[in-house]
Write a protein that holds these residues in place. Structure first.
Motif, short mmCIF file in Angstrom:
data_model
loop_
_atom_site.label_atom_id
_atom_site.label_comp_id
_atom_site.label_asym_id
_atom_site.label_seq_id
_atom_site.Cartn_x
_atom_site.Cartn_y
_atom_site.Cartn_z
N VAL A 91 0.85 -1.20 0.00
CA VAL A 91 0.00 0.00 0.00
C VAL A 91 0.88 1.25 0.00
O VAL A 91 0.60 2.23 -0.69
CB VAL A 91 -0.96 0.01 1.21
N GLY A 92 1.96 1.21 0.75
CA GLY A 92 2.91 2.33 0.77
C GLY A 92 3.54 2.56 -0.58
O GLY A 92 3.71 3.70 -1.02
N ARG A 93 3.88 1.48 -1.27
CA ARG A 93 4.46 1.60 -2.62
C ARG A 93 3.45 2.24 -3.57
O ARG A 93 3.79 3.14 -4.33
CB ARG A 93 4.87 0.21 -3.11
N ALA A 94 2.21 1.79 -3.53
CA ALA A 94 1.17 2.35 -4.41
C ALA A 94 0.93 3.82 -4.08
O ALA A 94 0.79 4.66 -4.99
CB ALA A 94 -0.12 1.55 -4.28
N THR A 95 0.91 4.16 -2.80
CA THR A 95 0.72 5.56 -2.38
C THR A 95 1.90 6.41 -2.87
O THR A 95 1.70 7.51 -3.38
CB THR A 95 0.57 5.64 -0.85
N HIS A 96 3.10 5.89 -2.71
CA HIS A 96 4.29 6.61 -3.19
C HIS A 96 4.21 6.82 -4.70
O HIS A 96 4.44 7.92 -5.20
CB HIS A 96 5.57 5.84 -2.86
N ASP A 97 3.89 5.76 -5.43
CA ASP A 97 3.87 5.86 -6.89
C ASP A 97 2.83 6.86 -7.38
O ASP A 97 3.10 7.63 -8.32
CB ASP A 97 3.63 4.48 -7.51
N ASP A 98 1.66 6.89 -6.73
CA ASP A 98 0.64 7.87 -7.11
C ASP A 98 1.12 9.30 -6.84
O ASP A 98 0.97 10.18 -7.68
CB ASP A 98 -0.66 7.62 -6.33
N ALA A 99 1.70 9.50 -5.66
CA ALA A 99 2.22 10.83 -5.32
C ALA A 99 3.37 11.22 -6.24
O ALA A 99 3.47 12.37 -6.67
CB ALA A 99 2.66 10.87 -3.85
N PHE A 100 4.24 10.26 -6.55
CA PHE A 100 5.38 10.51 -7.43
C PHE A 100 4.90 11.00 -8.80
O PHE A 100 5.47 11.92 -9.37
CB PHE A 100 6.22 9.24 -7.56
N ALA A 101 3.83 10.39 -9.30
CA ALA A 101 3.28 10.81 -10.59
C ALA A 101 2.73 12.24 -10.52
O ALA A 101 2.97 13.05 -11.43
CB ALA A 101 2.19 9.84 -11.03
N ARG A 102 2.00 12.56 -9.44
CA ARG A 102 1.46 13.93 -9.30
C ARG A 102 2.59 14.95 -9.17
O ARG A 102 2.56 16.01 -9.81
CB ARG A 102 0.53 14.01 -8.08
N ILE A 103 3.58 14.64 -8.35
CA ILE A 103 4.72 15.55 -8.17
C ILE A 103 5.48 15.70 -9.48
O ILE A 103 5.91 16.80 -9.84
CB ILE A 103 5.66 15.03 -7.05
N GLY A 104 5.63 14.61 -10.22
CA GLY A 104 6.32 14.67 -11.50
C GLY A 104 5.63 15.60 -12.48
O GLY A 104 6.29 16.38 -13.18
N ARG A 105 4.29 15.51 -12.53
CA ARG A 105 3.55 16.42 -13.42
C ARG A 105 3.77 17.87 -13.00
O ARG A 105 3.95 18.76 -13.84
CB ARG A 105 2.06 16.07 -13.40
N ARG A 106 3.76 18.12 -11.70
CA ARG A 106 3.95 19.48 -11.20
C ARG A 106 5.36 19.98 -11.54
O ARG A 106 5.54 21.12 -11.95
CB ARG A 106 3.72 19.51 -9.69
#
Length: 136
Positions: A91-106
């Motif tokens: 769950v932590g990996r999935a949460t990280h990956d989702d946040a990483f994608a949002r931060i990457g777009r920003r």
């Protein structure tokens, strides 16, 4: 002619905007900036808790903040601690990956219209200015 603002203004303004936008992006995943930094520090694999804490020490502003943020991640089932080592759960990996994608777009939006060379030169100049001020 519009007023030209000094570098200090733009440094503060950029910091304010980066902080605000990243906080928005992270809030979408129910993460604080410090929690994000902790997850991101564990993205490549398990690490000793002290190593993660010490690596993020410049960002801790309050006594007990590390303990509180880590406890929240453990409570949510995002991070586990075993024999002094921290690691992401699935769950932590999935949460990280989702946040990483949002931060990457920003981050990509932030540097839109700026060449790689311009970005690297800007960082080099800011690093030199900081070194000059540190030597004062």
């Amino acid at each position: 002619m519009a007023e030209r603002r000094p570098i200090g203004y733009w440094l503060k303004e950029l910091d304010r905007l980066v902080t605000a936008r990243f906080e928005e992006d992270l809030a979408a995943g129910d993460l604080s900036r410090r929690q994000w930094q902790m997850l991101n520090s564990l993205a490549e694999g398990p690490r000793p808790a002290g190593e993660v804490r010490d690596g993020l020490a410049p960002f801790w502003t309050e006594a007990g903040e590390w303990d509180a943020q880590l406890a929240r991640l453990v409570e949510r089932g995002l991070v586990v601690e075993d024999s002094g080592k921290l690691s992401l759960t699935d769950v932590g990996r999935a949460t990280h990956d989702d946040a990483f994608a949002r931060i990457g777009r920003r981050r990509r939006a932030m540097v839109e219209g700026i060449t790689d060379e311009q970005y690297l030169e800007t960082v080099r100049i800011l690093e030199k200015m900081a070194a000059n001020m540190a030597a004062e």
